[in-house]
Design a protein around this motif. Sequence first.
Motif, short mmCIF file in Angstrom:
data_model
loop_
_atom_site.label_atom_id
_atom_site.label_comp_id
_atom_site.label_asym_id
_atom_site.label_seq_id
_atom_site.Cartn_x
_atom_site.Cartn_y
_atom_site.Cartn_z
N PRO A 41 0.82 -1.22 0.00
CA PRO A 41 0.00 0.00 0.00
C PRO A 41 0.85 1.27 0.00
O PRO A 41 2.01 1.25 0.43
N CYS A 75 -4.99 -1.07 1.63
CA CYS A 75 -4.93 -1.88 0.41
C CYS A 75 -6.06 -1.52 -0.54
O CYS A 75 -5.84 -1.35 -1.75
N ARG A 76 -7.26 -1.42 0.00
CA ARG A 76 -8.41 -1.10 -0.84
C ARG A 76 -8.24 0.26 -1.51
O ARG A 76 -8.46 0.41 -2.71
N ALA A 128 -1.82 -8.14 -6.88
CA ALA A 128 -2.56 -7.89 -5.64
C ALA A 128 -1.88 -6.81 -4.81
O ALA A 128 -0.66 -6.78 -4.71
N VAL A 129 -2.69 -5.93 -4.25
CA VAL A 129 -2.19 -4.94 -3.30
C VAL A 129 -2.35 -5.54 -1.91
O VAL A 129 -3.47 -5.82 -1.47
N TYR A 169 -6.95 -9.03 -10.72
CA TYR A 169 -6.54 -8.01 -9.76
C TYR A 169 -7.26 -8.26 -8.43
O TYR A 169 -8.45 -8.55 -8.41
N HIS A 180 -7.04 -7.24 -3.87
CA HIS A 180 -6.40 -6.47 -2.81
C HIS A 180 -6.77 -7.07 -1.46
O HIS A 180 -7.81 -7.74 -1.32
N ALA A 186 -5.45 0.32 -4.22
CA ALA A 186 -5.92 -0.30 -5.46
C ALA A 186 -6.85 0.64 -6.21
O ALA A 186 -6.77 0.76 -7.44
#
Length: 202
Positions: free
Chosen positions: A10, A58-59, A151-152, A50, A52, A62
């Motif tokens: 992040p 993270c959200r 992925a985040v 993709y 997260h 992304a």
Amino acid sequence: MTVRLMLIAPALNPGVREARFAHDAPLDTAGVRGAAAVAAAGEVPAADVYAHGPSEPCRQTAEVLGLAACAEPRFGDWDLGRWSGRRLSEVSAAEPEAVSEWLADPSAVPHGGESLLQLTARVGDLLDATAAGTVQVPGSTAGAAGNRVLAVVEPAVVRAAVVHALALPVTAFWRLDVAPLGLTELSGRAGRWNLRCGRPLG
């Protein structure tokens, strides 16, 4: 099945700035600006899928990066129980023996959450299951070869993934640094992963 798994940490947020455990706060202004600059520069790698982690950093990262990403609970941050949201310095002052035990023993859970061994096992199981095609992150196609997954995820998840992928001693976790918006790439299959070391985006 061969998988290319790209993990982005992040952007800068108060939890990173204040050295807090599992701090689920929104990005700060600098973090939003940094992620927006990465998106504008077209530095985010293309992927087939993709995702997260479920945390707010993270959200939001992304989202600012412009990813049509799905939340994936299995990419969740390290569960640090009652220490979550507290500063490392605060916990160290209040519970020095517990922190020492936690740092020295990968099986220790003085916080009542997840041990380091449990974290690396959880993340490792997800890596291997994804590579084997037995578990798919949302939006992926079962059995598709050469899946590119981006992925985040929180830094602890990145570090645990590297430890598992390279079969490192679990204590190597403490010697891995993951910068905000750093990209770490793992490619291969269960039991045979290659690492492209993290590089900062932006």
